[in-house]
Design an enzyme around this catalytic site. Sequence first.
Site, PDB file in Angstrom:
ATOM      1  N   TYR A 112      46.761  39.274  82.200  1.00 62.27           N
ATOM      2  CA  TYR A 112      48.125  39.198  81.671  1.00 62.27           C
ATOM      3  C   TYR A 112      48.209  39.998  80.373  1.00 62.27           C
ATOM      4  O   TYR A 112      49.110  40.807  80.156  1.00 62.27           O
ATOM      5  CB  TYR A 112      48.496  37.741  81.436  1.00 62.27           C
ATOM      6  CG  TYR A 112      49.903  37.480  80.965  1.00 62.27           C
ATOM      7  CD1 TYR A 112      50.236  37.586  79.606  1.00 62.27           C
ATOM      8  CD2 TYR A 112      50.891  37.100  81.857  1.00 62.27           C
ATOM      9  CE1 TYR A 112      51.525  37.318  79.165  1.00 62.27           C
ATOM     10  CE2 TYR A 112      52.189  36.820  81.416  1.00 62.27           C
ATOM     11  CZ  TYR A 112      52.484  36.935  80.074  1.00 62.27           C
ATOM     12  OH  TYR A 112      53.776  36.668  79.636  1.00 62.27           O
ATOM     13  N   SER A 136      55.144  40.720  75.466  1.00 58.90           N
ATOM     14  CA  SER A 136      54.663  39.377  75.099  1.00 58.90           C
ATOM     15  C   SER A 136      53.984  39.478  73.749  1.00 58.90           C
ATOM     16  O   SER A 136      53.674  40.571  73.282  1.00 58.90           O
ATOM     17  CB  SER A 136      53.638  38.954  76.169  1.00 58.90           C
ATOM     18  OG  SER A 136      52.752  37.970  75.690  1.00 58.90           O
TER      19      SER A 136
HETATM   20  C1  GCO Z   1      49.743  31.874  77.726  1.00 60.96           C
HETATM   21  C2  GCO Z   1      51.234  32.056  77.851  1.00 60.96           C
HETATM   22  C3  GCO Z   1      51.694  33.313  77.102  1.00 60.96           C
HETATM   23  C4  GCO Z   1      53.189  33.278  76.905  1.00 60.96           C
HETATM   24  C5  GCO Z   1      53.779  34.505  76.284  1.00 60.96           C
HETATM   25  C6  GCO Z   1      53.442  34.611  74.831  1.00 60.96           C
HETATM   26  O1  GCO Z   1      49.102  31.458  78.697  1.00 60.96           O
HETATM   27  O2  GCO Z   1      49.239  32.132  76.614  1.00 60.96           O
HETATM   28  O3  GCO Z   1      51.637  32.115  79.200  1.00 60.96           O
HETATM   29  O4  GCO Z   1      51.254  34.420  77.826  1.00 60.96           O
HETATM   30  O5  GCO Z   1      53.812  33.103  78.135  1.00 60.96           O
HETATM   31  O6  GCO Z   1      53.376  35.668  76.956  1.00 60.96           O
HETATM   32  O7  GCO Z   1      54.101  35.720  74.255  1.00 60.96           O
END
Ligand code: GCO
Length: 255
Positions: free
Chosen positions: A159, A146
């Site tokens: 995440y 990501s």
């Molecule tokens: C968030 C998004 C991001 C995108 C992606 C960006 O909440 O900022 O979900 O995480 O999905 O990963 O590259």
Amino acid sequence: MNNLFTLSGKTALITGSTRGLGFAYAAGLAEAGARIILNGTRQAHMDKALSQLQAKGVEARGFLFDVAQEEQIEQVFNQLDAEGVHVDIVINNAGIQFRKPMLELALSDWQRVIDTNLTSAFLVGRAAARRMVARHRGGKIINIGSLTSEAARATVAPYTAAKGGIKLLTKSMAAEWAQYNIQTNGIGPGYILTDMNEALVNDQAFNAWVCSSNPSGRWGRPEELIGTAIYLASDASAYVNGQMIYVDGGWLATL
Ligand code: GCO
């Protein structure tokens, strides 16, 4: 010259592939000739995804399993072993998002995201690599990162930590498995129009921020990730290892 990008005769397992980016990767690798093994956790989504692929003549099957559960992963790979099915390509795509400030974050929520988004890539990658090595067949492992593999956004810490881990797990897999002709690389999608991001797309301020933060001035579309996936899954990337390719409209390239 033979087609460097063909996946004909290859079997690909894509985790989290009944919807969203995972399904786009599956459909794209199928277009390049691969047999497809889908993964998900909901029968209804699996049925719909399989019927869409099979309607296009794709050789596809699916397994419902939790990518964070080692025993479920081993059961699937042992069944494939028993059937004589060899997984040549793995895309570790499964991932969840959980948006909450860390000060309010419960350990259980942290752990669930880390397990689903990072530990799963280790478990599935290890299961596949053990067989690639034992069969002297080599293979391809593609881990999905990501923009948050490189930089943080407030309220998505687990995440981000997981996706940062994906970047260095990719390099670790390359460091240990390149000797077996296994190429491990990563794809870092930018902000892509998927179900997971629906709330963000519908937020006017967030939408404006995404469009103004990358020189392409727009969100990406799932199908715009397919070419990179085919490249990393094919012989065209036989000497590429440990790399992250960002498909982000130029976001990370610019201030
Ligand atoms: C968030 C998004 C991001 C995108 C992606 C960006 O909440 O900022 O979900 O995480 O999905 O990963 O590259």
